[in-house]
Design a protein around this motif. Structure first.
Motif, mmCIF file in Angstrom:
data_model
loop_
_atom_site.group_PDB
_atom_site.id
_atom_site.type_symbol
_atom_site.label_atom_id
_atom_site.label_comp_id
_atom_site.label_asym_id
_atom_site.label_seq_id
_atom_site.Cartn_x
_atom_site.Cartn_y
_atom_site.Cartn_z
ATOM 1 N N ASP A 22 23.215 -2.155 39.136
ATOM 2 C CA ASP A 22 21.928 -2.078 38.456
ATOM 3 C C ASP A 22 20.828 -1.566 39.390
ATOM 4 O O ASP A 22 19.649 -1.674 39.097
ATOM 5 C CB ASP A 22 21.546 -3.439 37.860
ATOM 6 N N MET A 23 21.211 -0.973 40.502
ATOM 7 C CA MET A 23 20.253 -0.432 41.460
ATOM 8 C C MET A 23 19.775 0.944 41.015
ATOM 9 O O MET A 23 20.376 1.580 40.162
ATOM 10 C CB MET A 23 20.888 -0.312 42.848
ATOM 11 N N VAL A 24 18.684 1.396 41.621
ATOM 12 C CA VAL A 24 18.162 2.745 41.414
ATOM 13 C C VAL A 24 17.960 3.386 42.782
ATOM 14 O O VAL A 24 17.939 2.694 43.802
ATOM 15 C CB VAL A 24 16.836 2.750 40.633
ATOM 16 N N THR A 25 17.830 4.694 42.785
ATOM 17 C CA THR A 25 17.547 5.405 44.027
ATOM 18 C C THR A 25 16.599 6.552 43.739
ATOM 19 O O THR A 25 16.428 6.956 42.586
ATOM 20 C CB THR A 25 18.841 5.922 44.690
ATOM 21 N N THR A 26 15.992 7.061 44.768
ATOM 22 C CA THR A 26 15.116 8.218 44.659
ATOM 23 C C THR A 26 15.697 9.339 45.503
ATOM 24 O O THR A 26 15.881 9.179 46.710
ATOM 25 C CB THR A 26 13.691 7.877 45.153
ATOM 26 N N VAL A 27 16.025 10.446 44.853
ATOM 27 C CA VAL A 27 16.526 11.647 45.530
ATOM 28 C C VAL A 27 15.844 12.837 44.872
ATOM 29 O O VAL A 27 15.161 12.690 43.861
ATOM 30 C CB VAL A 27 18.066 11.780 45.432
ATOM 31 N N SER A 28 16.047 14.008 45.420
ATOM 32 C CA SER A 28 15.432 15.188 44.812
ATOM 33 C C SER A 28 16.020 15.417 43.418
ATOM 34 O O SER A 28 17.171 15.087 43.146
ATOM 35 C CB SER A 28 15.651 16.416 45.686
ATOM 36 N N ARG A 29 15.204 15.980 42.538
ATOM 37 C CA ARG A 29 15.651 16.270 41.173
ATOM 38 C C ARG A 29 16.841 17.212 41.199
ATOM 39 O O ARG A 29 17.799 17.049 40.451
ATOM 40 C CB ARG A 29 14.524 16.873 40.348
ATOM 41 N N ALA A 30 16.798 18.216 42.064
ATOM 42 C CA ALA A 30 17.891 19.187 42.130
ATOM 43 C C ALA A 30 19.196 18.504 42.497
ATOM 44 O O ALA A 30 20.237 18.764 41.900
ATOM 45 C CB ALA A 30 17.550 20.285 43.141
ATOM 46 N N PHE A 31 19.149 17.614 43.475
ATOM 47 C CA PHE A 31 20.358 16.901 43.899
ATOM 48 C C PHE A 31 20.858 15.989 42.784
ATOM 49 O O PHE A 31 22.052 15.962 42.469
ATOM 50 C CB PHE A 31 20.059 16.098 45.171
ATOM 51 N N ALA A 32 19.948 15.246 42.169
ATOM 52 C CA ALA A 32 20.331 14.338 41.084
ATOM 53 C C ALA A 32 20.939 15.104 39.917
ATOM 54 O O ALA A 32 21.962 14.696 39.356
ATOM 55 C CB ALA A 32 19.121 13.528 40.624
ATOM 56 N N ALA A 33 20.333 16.224 39.558
ATOM 57 C CA ALA A 33 20.835 17.011 38.436
ATOM 58 C C ALA A 33 22.227 17.562 38.729
ATOM 59 O O ALA A 33 23.084 17.596 37.845
ATOM 60 C CB ALA A 33 19.872 18.153 38.136
ATOM 61 N N HIS A 34 22.432 17.966 39.970
ATOM 62 C CA HIS A 34 23.728 18.529 40.348
ATOM 63 C C HIS A 34 24.855 17.512 40.169
ATOM 64 O O HIS A 34 25.958 17.865 39.746
ATOM 65 C CB HIS A 34 23.670 19.014 41.794
ATOM 66 N N PHE A 35 24.586 16.235 40.465
ATOM 67 C CA PHE A 35 25.623 15.205 40.411
ATOM 68 C C PHE A 35 25.509 14.269 39.203
ATOM 69 O O PHE A 35 26.278 13.326 39.088
ATOM 70 C CB PHE A 35 25.603 14.374 41.700
ATOM 71 N N ALA A 36 24.572 14.520 38.305
ATOM 72 C CA ALA A 36 24.354 13.616 37.169
ATOM 73 C C ALA A 36 25.608 13.425 36.324
ATOM 74 O O ALA A 36 25.973 12.300 35.988
ATOM 75 C CB ALA A 36 23.196 14.114 36.317
ATOM 76 N N ALA A 37 26.276 14.500 35.994
ATOM 77 C CA ALA A 37 27.479 14.393 35.163
ATOM 78 C C ALA A 37 28.623 13.736 35.930
ATOM 79 O O ALA A 37 29.354 12.914 35.377
ATOM 80 C CB ALA A 37 27.902 15.775 34.670
ATOM 81 N N THR A 38 28.755 14.062 37.200
ATOM 82 C CA THR A 38 29.832 13.502 38.020
ATOM 83 C C THR A 38 29.771 11.982 38.062
ATOM 84 O O THR A 38 30.794 11.301 37.948
ATOM 85 C CB THR A 38 29.742 14.058 39.463
ATOM 86 N N PHE A 39 28.557 11.456 38.239
ATOM 87 C CA PHE A 39 28.384 10.003 38.373
ATOM 88 C C PHE A 39 27.887 9.345 37.087
ATOM 89 O O PHE A 39 27.581 8.155 37.081
ATOM 90 C CB PHE A 39 27.430 9.685 39.524
#
Length: 105
Positions: A22-39
Motif C-alpha cells: 500500500d506504499m506510494v513512490t515519486t518518480v518521473s512521469r516518463a519512467f512511471a509511464a514506461h513501467f506502468a503496464a509491467t507493474f
C-alpha cells in the motif's frame, strides 16, 4: 509531512514494491509511464510543482582526454537525450483508466 518507509537502490525496485504494497513512490512521469503496464501501476500527478531532474556522468580526470572516453561520453549523452525524449512522448499516452479520479486522492 511525509514518512519514508523504504529506500531502494533502483527505481524499478521502488515500482515493484509499490505494486505489491500500500506504499506510494515519486518518480518521473516518463519512467512511471514506461513501467506502468509491467507493474500494473496507477499513475497520478504529484501534489507539488514540476521538478526537473538533472543527470550527471562522472568519470576520472586522469583519462578525460582519452579519445575513446570522449566518444563514449558523447554516445551516452546522445542516447540518454533520445531515450528521455521518447519516454516523455510515451508518458503522454497514459490511459485515463490508469489515473485515480480526483475524489479518491
Amino acid at each position: 509531512s511525509r514518512r519514508v518507509a523504504l529506500t531502494t537502490q533502483h527505481f524499478t525496485a521502488a515500482l515493484a514494491t509499490v505494486a505489491t504494497t500500500d506504499m506510494v513512490t515519486t518518480v518521473s512521469r516518463a519512467f512511471a509511464a514506461h513501467f506502468a503496464a509491467t507493474f500494473d501501476l496507477m499513475v497520478r500527478d504529484a501534489p507539488f510543482n514540476d521538478i526537473e531532474f538533472e543527470m550527471t556522468l562522472v568519470g576520472s580526470m586522469r583519462r578525460a582526454s582519452d579519445p575513446f572516453l570522449i566518444w563514449l561520453r558523447g554516445l551516452i549523452r546522445d542516447v540518454a537525450e533520445e531515450t528521455h525524449e521518447r519516454l516523455l512522448e510515451s508518458s503522454k499516452e497514459i490511459r485515463p483508466d490508469m489515473r485515480l479520479p480526483p475524489d479518491r486522492a
